[in-house]
Design a protein around this motif. Sequence first.
Motif, PDB file in Angstrom:
ATOM      1  N   VAL A 253       0.836  -1.205   0.000  1.00  0.00           N
ATOM      2  CA  VAL A 253       0.000   0.000   0.000  1.00  0.00           C
ATOM      3  C   VAL A 253       0.870   1.254   0.000  1.00  0.00           C
ATOM      4  CG1 VAL A 253      -1.689   1.331   1.329  1.00  0.00           C
ATOM      5  CG2 VAL A 253      -1.945  -1.154   1.109  1.00  0.00           C
ATOM      6  N   VAL A 254       1.895   1.248   0.847  1.00  0.00           N
ATOM      7  CA  VAL A 254       2.805   2.395   0.928  1.00  0.00           C
ATOM      8  C   VAL A 254       3.531   2.598  -0.397  1.00  0.00           C
ATOM      9  CG1 VAL A 254       4.968   3.198   1.969  1.00  0.00           C
ATOM     10  CG2 VAL A 254       3.118   2.339   3.410  1.00  0.00           C
ATOM     11  N   PHE A 255       4.006   1.528  -0.988  1.00  0.00           N
ATOM     12  CA  PHE A 255       4.735   1.615  -2.249  1.00  0.00           C
ATOM     13  C   PHE A 255       3.894   2.299  -3.322  1.00  0.00           C
ATOM     14  CE2 PHE A 255       5.902  -0.359  -6.367  1.00  0.00           C
ATOM     15  CZ  PHE A 255       7.231   0.051  -6.437  1.00  0.00           C
ATOM     16  N   ILE A 256       2.659   1.880  -3.459  1.00  0.00           N
ATOM     17  CA  ILE A 256       1.780   2.468  -4.477  1.00  0.00           C
ATOM     18  C   ILE A 256       1.453   3.916  -4.122  1.00  0.00           C
ATOM     19  CG2 ILE A 256      -0.518   2.339  -5.517  1.00  0.00           C
ATOM     20  CD1 ILE A 256      -0.314  -0.741  -5.129  1.00  0.00           C
ATOM     21  N   SER A 257       1.156   4.175  -2.856  1.00  0.00           N
ATOM     22  CA  SER A 257       0.743   5.516  -2.426  1.00  0.00           C
ATOM     23  C   SER A 257       1.825   6.556  -2.670  1.00  0.00           C
ATOM     24  CB  SER A 257       0.376   5.507  -0.937  1.00  0.00           C
ATOM     25  OG  SER A 257      -0.700   4.636  -0.687  1.00  0.00           O
ATOM     26  N   LEU A 258       3.084   6.169  -2.448  1.00  0.00           N
ATOM     27  CA  LEU A 258       4.175   7.140  -2.553  1.00  0.00           C
ATOM     28  C   LEU A 258       4.478   7.548  -3.993  1.00  0.00           C
ATOM     29  CD1 LEU A 258       6.656   5.939   0.221  1.00  0.00           C
ATOM     30  CD2 LEU A 258       5.130   7.910   0.248  1.00  0.00           C
ATOM     31  N   PHE A 259       3.913   6.855  -4.960  1.00  0.00           N
ATOM     32  CA  PHE A 259       4.029   7.299  -6.343  1.00  0.00           C
ATOM     33  C   PHE A 259       3.036   8.418  -6.655  1.00  0.00           C
ATOM     34  CE2 PHE A 259       6.197   3.197  -7.015  1.00  0.00           C
ATOM     35  CZ  PHE A 259       7.293   3.650  -7.741  1.00  0.00           C
ATOM     36  N   PHE A 260       2.037   8.549  -5.789  1.00  0.00           N
ATOM     37  CA  PHE A 260       1.015   9.586  -5.996  1.00  0.00           C
ATOM     38  C   PHE A 260       1.182  10.761  -5.036  1.00  0.00           C
ATOM     39  CE2 PHE A 260      -0.820   5.643  -7.585  1.00  0.00           C
ATOM     40  CZ  PHE A 260      -1.316   6.039  -8.826  1.00  0.00           C
ATOM     41  N   VAL A 261       1.693  10.506  -3.835  1.00  0.00           N
ATOM     42  CA  VAL A 261       1.888  11.554  -2.831  1.00  0.00           C
ATOM     43  C   VAL A 261       3.313  11.465  -2.313  1.00  0.00           C
ATOM     44  CG1 VAL A 261       1.122  12.529  -0.652  1.00  0.00           C
ATOM     45  CG2 VAL A 261      -0.541  11.425  -2.166  1.00  0.00           C
ATOM     46  N   VAL A 262       4.126  12.480  -2.595  1.00  0.00           N
ATOM     47  CA  VAL A 262       5.514  12.502  -2.125  1.00  0.00           C
ATOM     48  C   VAL A 262       5.533  12.955  -0.672  1.00  0.00           C
ATOM     49  CG1 VAL A 262       7.810  13.470  -2.478  1.00  0.00           C
ATOM     50  CG2 VAL A 262       6.307  13.051  -4.443  1.00  0.00           C
ATOM     51  N   ALA A 263       6.172  12.164   0.196  1.00  0.00           N
ATOM     52  CA  ALA A 263       6.229  12.506   1.621  1.00  0.00           C
ATOM     53  C   ALA A 263       6.856  13.894   1.792  1.00  0.00           C
ATOM     54  CB  ALA A 263       7.042  11.459   2.376  1.00  0.00           C
TER      55      ALA A 263
END
Length: 253
Positions: free
Chosen positions: A20-30
Motif C-alpha cells: 500500500v505504501v509503495f503504491i501511495s508514494l508514487f502519488f503523494v511525495v512525503a
Amino acid sequence: MTEKDLYDYLLIAGFVSAGVVFISLFFVVAPYGRHTRAGWGPTLPNRLGWIIMETPAVFSILYFCLTAKSGSLGIVWIFLALWQTHYVYRTYIFPFLLQSRGKRMPLMIPLSAIVFNVFNGYLNGRHLAWAAETYSAEWLRDPRFIVGAALFLAGFAINIYSDQVLIRLRQKNDTGYSIPQGGLYRWISCPNYFGELIEWCGWAILTWSVAGLVFAVWTAANLAPRAISNHRWYREQFPDYPASRKALVPFLI
C-alpha cells in the motif's frame, strides 16, 4: 489467540502495508527534506523530528527482545549490535551533521515513523528472542550470516559516505541544492537510499527471518518511490544533470 498467532498475522500485515505504501508514494511525495511543503499540519524543527522518529527504533527491538526472553541470547547480541550500529548513527549522530538551520518537517512524519519503528521493532525483537536457541555459534560460519553481515556493513558504509557527500555539498553551498558528485553518485541519484536498502537486505539474510524480509520489503517500498521522486526533482532543477544517472540502482532503476 496466542501471541505467536498474532505475530503471524502482523507479518502478513507488514507485507500488505508495504504494498500500500509503495503504491501511495508514487502519488503523494512525503513532505520532508527537499519536498517539504505547506498544508501538512503542525511542524517541528528538522533535527528534533529525526531524533523523535528514530529513537523508538533504538529501544523497541531491545524491549521486545529482552521481555520475551529470560535466558541467554547468545549470538543474538551480535545481531542487536549490528542493528544499533545503524540506528544509533541515524538517530543521535546524523541529525547533528545536517545543515538544517531553520528547516522544519510536518509532525505527521515523525508520528508515522514512530508507529512503523515500534511495529518493526516488535517483529524483529520477538523473532530474535524466540529463535535465540537456533542461532548457535555455528551460525557465525554459515554462508547466510557471512553474506548478510557483509551486505549490512557494506550498505552502512555506502550510507554514511553518501550522507557525507551531501553534507559537505551543503556546507559549500548553504543557499540551496547542488548536484552531488563522487562515489556512487556517479551512477545514481540516491546512493544513501541504495546503501540502506542493501543494509536491510543483508539483515534479512543474516537473520534468515520473515521479520527481516518484511523490513527489507518495507525499506524498498518506502525508499524506491522516494528515490524516483528525488531523481525527477534533480532533473527538473538542473538542466545539466547527468543523463546517465539512474535513481536508485546503478544501471537499472
